[in-house]
Enzyme design. Structure first.
Site, PDB file in Angstrom:
ATOM      1  N   ASP A  93       1.054  -0.856   0.192  1.00 30.05           N
ATOM      2  CA  ASP A  93       0.007  -0.137  -0.403  1.00 30.05           C
ATOM      3  C   ASP A  93       1.415   1.030  -0.102  1.00 30.05           C
ATOM      4  OD1 ASP A  93      -2.093   1.740   0.600  1.00 30.05           O
ATOM      5  OD2 ASP A  93      -3.312  -0.380   1.813  1.00 30.05           O
TER       6      ASP A  93
ATOM      7  N   ASP B 136      -3.017   4.346  -2.468  1.00 28.74           N
ATOM      8  CA  ASP B 136      -3.686   5.681  -1.274  1.00 28.74           C
ATOM      9  C   ASP B 136      -4.206   6.743  -1.704  1.00 28.74           C
ATOM     10  OD1 ASP B 136      -5.524   4.739   1.181  1.00 28.74           O
ATOM     11  OD2 ASP B 136      -3.863   6.376   1.806  1.00 28.74           O
TER      12      ASP B 136
ATOM     13  N   GLU C  77      -6.726   4.000  -5.375  1.00 25.23           N
ATOM     14  CA  GLU C  77      -7.659   4.533  -5.311  1.00 25.23           C
ATOM     15  C   GLU C  77      -8.286   5.765  -5.641  1.00 25.23           C
ATOM     16  OE1 GLU C  77      -9.547   4.606  -0.436  1.00 25.23           O
ATOM     17  OE2 GLU C  77      -7.846   5.210  -1.206  1.00 25.23           O
TER      18      GLU C  77
ATOM     19  N   HIS D  47     -10.586  -3.303   2.936  1.00 22.19           N
ATOM     20  CA  HIS D  47     -11.269  -3.006   4.700  1.00 22.19           C
ATOM     21  C   HIS D  47     -11.314  -1.243   4.576  1.00 22.19           C
ATOM     22  CE1 HIS D  47      -8.244  -0.616   2.880  1.00 22.19           C
ATOM     23  NE2 HIS D  47      -8.012   0.520   3.649  1.00 22.19           N
ATOM     24  N   ASP D  48     -12.505  -0.903   4.200  1.00 22.32           N
ATOM     25  CA  ASP D  48     -12.876   0.007   4.364  1.00 22.32           C
ATOM     26  C   ASP D  48     -14.479   0.532   4.281  1.00 22.32           C
ATOM     27  OD1 ASP D  48     -10.982   2.106   5.141  1.00 22.32           O
ATOM     28  OD2 ASP D  48     -10.544   2.186   2.274  1.00 22.32           O
TER      29      ASP D  48
HETATM   30  C1  GLC Z   1      -7.418   4.841   2.294  1.00 26.94           C
HETATM   31  C2  GLC Z   1      -7.655   3.954   3.080  1.00 26.94           C
HETATM   32  C3  GLC Z   1      -7.999   3.902   4.973  1.00 26.94           C
HETATM   33  C4  GLC Z   1      -7.301   4.935   4.894  1.00 26.94           C
HETATM   34  C5  GLC Z   1      -7.674   6.033   4.451  1.00 26.94           C
HETATM   35  C6  GLC Z   1      -6.771   7.286   4.646  1.00 26.94           C
HETATM   36  O1  GLC Z   1      -9.372   5.355   2.146  1.00 26.94           O
HETATM   37  O2  GLC Z   1      -8.217   2.602   2.591  1.00 26.94           O
HETATM   38  O3  GLC Z   1      -8.303   2.722   5.143  1.00 26.94           O
HETATM   39  O4  GLC Z   1      -7.754   5.530   5.945  1.00 26.94           O
HETATM   40  O5  GLC Z   1      -7.108   6.097   2.992  1.00 26.94           O
HETATM   41  O6  GLC Z   1      -5.098   7.298   4.002  1.00 26.94           O
END
Ligand code: GLC
Ligand code: CA
Length: 562
Positions: free
Chosen positions: A101, A203, A260, A332-333
């Protein structure tokens, strides 16, 4: 539909590991890299090719490792750098690659860079962040952080200065306008790639480019603030930063990246994916954002079958002309897919298999989140003290302020909390669900006694067996090209509670699901006569009359070749 040359990652299956909750090898109750190594055979047997490991770097864990204090050091709670190297080697032996990540928008307030910035805001490291002069209770803009509250906090030791953080206040944003920051990030990426990592899940990347800092927007909630999704839409020029990353790091290593990206403009897709794109692939968030409300979780609405289908088909229409999206219904979110997308009555094996089949056979790179393959479900929440997710507390507050009772607010948080995805992986029915010998860092879902890997492993009717079969089909020489590169043709788009599509290449495949609680007849071309998969016992095909699908039945059919 051919998109440039074929790449090594086009036909891969990604599996997301949330290391803290996957498998604990030393009894401290926290999952770790050693634990992942012990499960590599399981992952290979499932058919996973690329393992995405959520942040496992040195961190104070304010946001579960997405607040990194040293990018090149494995946090001792997860093991050591040597163990990461072992994991890379062992995964490689089984034909799997590892991606990490990349959290490049922000670091942790405990990162050396930020500590230095606090000592000397005008110095080299002060310029690594966005620091402005602003007296108490004044803010340069009205942007709301993703986790609630203003994006500005007072710089420790400097009452007249504030720093920017679009996530938690312990996650200061890195200033990508500064070339030195970009070089630091590129060096970190190269460092891991040199050690055998094959790429990154990137991310929150849209946030690295901000619009003018002094731009205010019309407030969207009573707090007078505006959500970051709106703000980011006004930023221009992210491709300059990303182009540099691609040229200097990603291309030379032929790395696989999945970004993402939320709220992108459709016309910008070629910037992100496809032959000229900055990334290999990106997640599509249409499904996971159905029913979302600007007001907060308490105002979200349940997902209907038609909304789900329209989201998926919409994404296919938008992405397919450009490149490969990554299809994920869990991560995971987000809460568990079965609870999120299916009506209560359908949260059972058949419904879970239907979701799996529908999602895997669409065009794109399938991504499984740990536990999805055994049909893990949300966990119940008795009190706020059981909560771990930092974003959930803020949402609880919004719900209470909107007039919900404590009980109602708790239910909202229980339904959408990120904790739902973060309970320990259910390996067995044992007391500690085979996850640990010690005291698990997080509550174990009591349903592990019936939903677990051990009891599904040898059961041909299990959700796990269904996932294995789906992956086997996708990889089998007979269907590989059609399922990976074939065109996607939606069918019955306006039809209530039905999701049907075809994939066409050397072979023709049709996937049909009845997303309702009563049986129905579906007219499909008679040539689709060979059943490749079926999530329920019986299946009737009436000669020339179409097929009968039972409630929540999904079938995958192949057309005869004449
Ligand atoms: C992304 C991750 C999340 C995290 C955020 C800040 O959205 O998936 O889990 O809290 O970034 O890094
Ligand atoms: Ca451990």
């Amino acid at each position: 539909m051919e998109i440039g040359e074929r790449k090594w990652w086009h036909d891969k299956v990604v599996y997301e590991i949330y290391p803290k909750s996957f498998c604990d090898s030393n009894g401290d109750g926290i999952g770790d890299l050693g634990g992942i190594v012990t499960k590599l055979d399981y992952l290979a047997e499932l058919g996973a090719d690329i393992l995405w490991i959520c942040p496992c770097f040195k961190s104070p864990f304010v946001d579960q490792g997405y607040d990194i204090s040293d990018y090149c050091l494995i946090d001792p709670v997860f093991g050591s750098n040597e163990e990461m190297e072992l994991l890379l080697v062992e995964a490689g032996k089984r034909g799997m690659s590892v991606i990490l990540d990349l959290v490049a928008n922000h670091c942790s307030t405990e990162h050396r860079w930020f500590q230095e910035a606090c000592l000397d805001p005008e110095g080299k490291y002060g310029k690594y962040f966005t620091i402005v002069d602003a007296e108490k209770e004044t803010y340069p803009n009205n942007w709301r952080s993703y986790f609630g509250g203003p994006v500005w906090s007072t710089l420790p030791g400097w009452p007249g200065k504030k720093y920017l953080h679009v996530f938690h206040e312990k996650q200061p944003d890195l200033n990508w306008e500064n070339a030195e920051v970009r070089e630091e990030i590129f060096r970190i990426m190269q460092w891991w790639l040199d050690r055998g990592v094959r790429g990154f899940r990137v991310d929150a990347i849209m946030n690295i480019k901000k619009p003018n800092l002094f731009l205010n927007f019309a407030p969207d909630r009573e707090d007078g603030l505006v959500e970051m999704e709106t703000v980011i839409k006004h930023a221009k020029g992210i491709e300059t930063f990303l182009g540099e990353m691609k040229e200097k790091v990603l291309d030379p290593y032929d790395a696989f990246t999945v970004a993402e990206i939320c709220g992108e403009r459709e016309e910008d897709l070629p910037v992100f994916i496809g032959p000229e794109g900055m990334f290999s692939s990106m997640f599509d968030f249409r499904e996971t954002t159905i029913g979302l409300s600007e007001k907060g979780w308490y105002d979200r609405t349940a997902v209907t079958a038609d909304q789900y289908r329209d989201a998926c088909f919409g994404a296919q229409a938008v992405f397919n002309p450009h490149g490969f999206q990554t299809n994920a219904i869990e991560n995971h979110d987000s809460p568990r897919a079965a609870d999120r997308f299916l009506p209560r009555e359908a949260v059972a094996d058949a419904g879970k298999k239907m979701l799996a089949m529908l999602h895997f056979f669409m065009r794109g790179i399938p991504c499984i989140y740990q536990g999805q393959e055994i049909g893990m479900e949300n966990i119940s929440l008795q009190s706020l003290t059981e909560l771990n997710d930092v974003s959930a507390l803020g949402e609880y507050g919004y719900a209470i302020r909107a007039g919900l009772t404590q009980d109602e607010a708790l239910q909202v948080v229980q339904r959408y909390s990120r904790d739902n995805a973060r309970t320990p992986m259910q390996w067995s029915a044992d007391e500690k669900c085979g996850f640990t010998e010690g005291k698990p860092w997080m509550r174990i879902n009591p349903n592990h006694t019936t939903i677990n890997v051990r009891c599904q492993k040898d059961d041909p009717d299990s959700v796990l067996a269904c996932y294995k079969e789906i992956i086997r089909l996708r990889k089998s020489p007979a269907y590989h090209d059609t399922l990976v590169y074939g065109s996607f043709i939606p069918m019955y788009e306006g039809e209530h509670d039905l999701m049907v599509y075809r994939r066409e290449g050397d072979t023709r495949i049709l996937v049909a699901a009845n997303w309702s609680n009563c049986a129905r007849r579906v007219d499909i071309p008679a040539c689709f006569s060979k059943v490749l998969m079926n999530n329920l016992g019986e299946f009737t095909s009436e000669k020339g009359e179409g097929i009968i699908l039972q409630a929540y039945q999904c079938v995958v059919l192949e057309a005869a070749n004449d």
